[in-house]
Design an enzyme around this catalytic site. Sequence first.
Site, PDB file in Angstrom:
ATOM      1  N   CYS A  67       0.830  -1.207   0.000  1.00 31.69           N
ATOM      2  CA  CYS A  67       0.000   0.000   0.000  1.00 31.69           C
ATOM      3  C   CYS A  67       0.871   1.266   0.000  1.00 31.69           C
ATOM      4  O   CYS A  67       1.549   1.538  -0.970  1.00 31.69           O
ATOM      5  CB  CYS A  67      -0.983  -0.036   1.164  1.00 31.69           C
ATOM      6  SG  CYS A  67      -2.371   1.111   0.967  1.00 31.69           S
ATOM      7  N   HIS A  94      -3.622  -5.450   1.100  1.00 32.85           N
ATOM      8  CA  HIS A  94      -3.361  -5.768   2.502  1.00 32.85           C
ATOM      9  C   HIS A  94      -3.770  -7.217   2.776  1.00 32.85           C
ATOM     10  O   HIS A  94      -4.748  -7.713   2.229  1.00 32.85           O
ATOM     11  CB  HIS A  94      -4.180  -4.857   3.421  1.00 32.85           C
ATOM     12  CG  HIS A  94      -3.727  -3.437   3.433  1.00 32.85           C
ATOM     13  ND1 HIS A  94      -2.566  -3.029   4.043  1.00 32.85           N
ATOM     14  CD2 HIS A  94      -4.297  -2.316   2.913  1.00 32.85           C
ATOM     15  CE1 HIS A  94      -2.439  -1.722   3.911  1.00 32.85           C
ATOM     16  NE2 HIS A  94      -3.461  -1.265   3.218  1.00 32.85           N
TER      17      HIS A  94
END
Length: 509
Positions: free
Chosen positions: A333, A446
């Site tokens: 991310c 994630h």
Amino acid sequence: MAKKIMCMGTSSHVGKSILTTALCRIFYRQGKRVVPFKAQNMALNSYVTRDGDEMGRAQVAQAEAAGMEPMVDMNPVLLKPTGNSCSQVVIMGKPVGNMSAKEYHQGYSLKAFEAVKEALGRLDRDYDTIVIEGAGSPAEVNLKANDIVNMRVAKYLNAPVLLIADIDRGGALASLVGTLELLDEDERDLVKGLVINKFRGDVSLLTPALEFLEKKTGKPVLGVVPHIEKMGIDDEDSVSLQDKQAVPTDGDIKIAVIQTPKISNFTDFDALSNEGDVSLYYVQDAADFGTPDIVMLPGSKNTTEDMLYLEKSGIGQLIKKHAEAGKAVIGICGGYQMLGERIMDPHHTESDNDEVNGLGLLGMTTLFAEKKLTSQVKADCNNLGFMGQSISAGNLAGYEIHMGQTDFTRESDSHPFVIEERSRTECNSIEGTACAKGNVFGTYIHGVFDNDEFRRSVLNAVRITKGLESLENTRNVMAEKQQSYERLADIVEQHLDMDKLMEIMGENN
């Protein structure tokens, strides 16, 4: 109407989340439809539900312990710190803007309480039992007037309260007595029992103190819960980073996770840290970088500020040298964005920085958008070239939380991930980037390392470069979590007066 019990603490990090998790599993095992609830979370570890709503990570673990799918009604208000005493405010899973602490507490929190009441109404209608978690301490007199997570919730529901203290840090008796003293009389009346948490040693030596405590406060001590090693349950927030490994220990593969000031979702690395051949440690200073086999760049709530931190601290230069030497670097991310060439934030969605340079290890630029993407995803990894190996793994599950649009600038880079489902909608979206050299890759997904086959394949690729044999995957992370909830429930049930707790909740009526 549901039965309720609320866990409050004398301070942060006393074990409210863990005891709430334990009670969820205990009631679940009793056959009850039990649901966790926390009105407001301040956390950088967040999660995305199937409906694309963002919520605090602690309630996800509690939902899993309760045998149910996480949903935003469990955590209607989420505050995500961005820096300079400001937070992004998320109501019912959707961001409503950034606010200073003063703006939120003095002008908005009571409006947010309307969402809290609506969520509680739905849970009260649909479930047998609600296990409620407070935040920090209910006795913060400077915050009390606008607090929407502690006694305001208890009084709204007329919910009985357990007050929890951490004896491991010392001063547990004083903190319990002092907290009760600072509460208003009607609030004290709601406290129906005291719990001593994280005890080490012979509990019989504590008996005189418990007798004094009950006499002094007029409240029963429902139990003394022991300190539990290697709990195997996701941490709630960055306060728990204080307990993380700071130097490498013995292990075939050393992984350095860069602990930036605004680190988020560091639970992404828990599954790696639990591998028997891995020594995973967190790095805040260049002097502690060590000689890792893999450098991990985590997510961030303020990517441009964290990127500037990497450069100013000297860690950024160490990461570049590590990559130049052919060693592995992986970004998730915000960490993925930092691996690129530039990060642009013209709308100042995270900070006042218009643009910062990235590490330049991947050919990509990221432009922050005003709208956040939050979605659960299912993806495939196709022929990821990593450390001389080609890694493929199907049916990867994870979630996305980001505000950046990433564009690719280097034809030699590959894009090995394909998202096949986003928020329960089929798609075919290219995701992630890997450099041609084969030692650097990043992704927005994630939880990608919670996928057992993929995690072991990445570790084995590094093992082979070190002349070590590949290992078979012997773990199932999801099953391990369930075993951890069972173990936690067993311990708490053994050390808590459950008959008294049921009486307090009105379950014996």
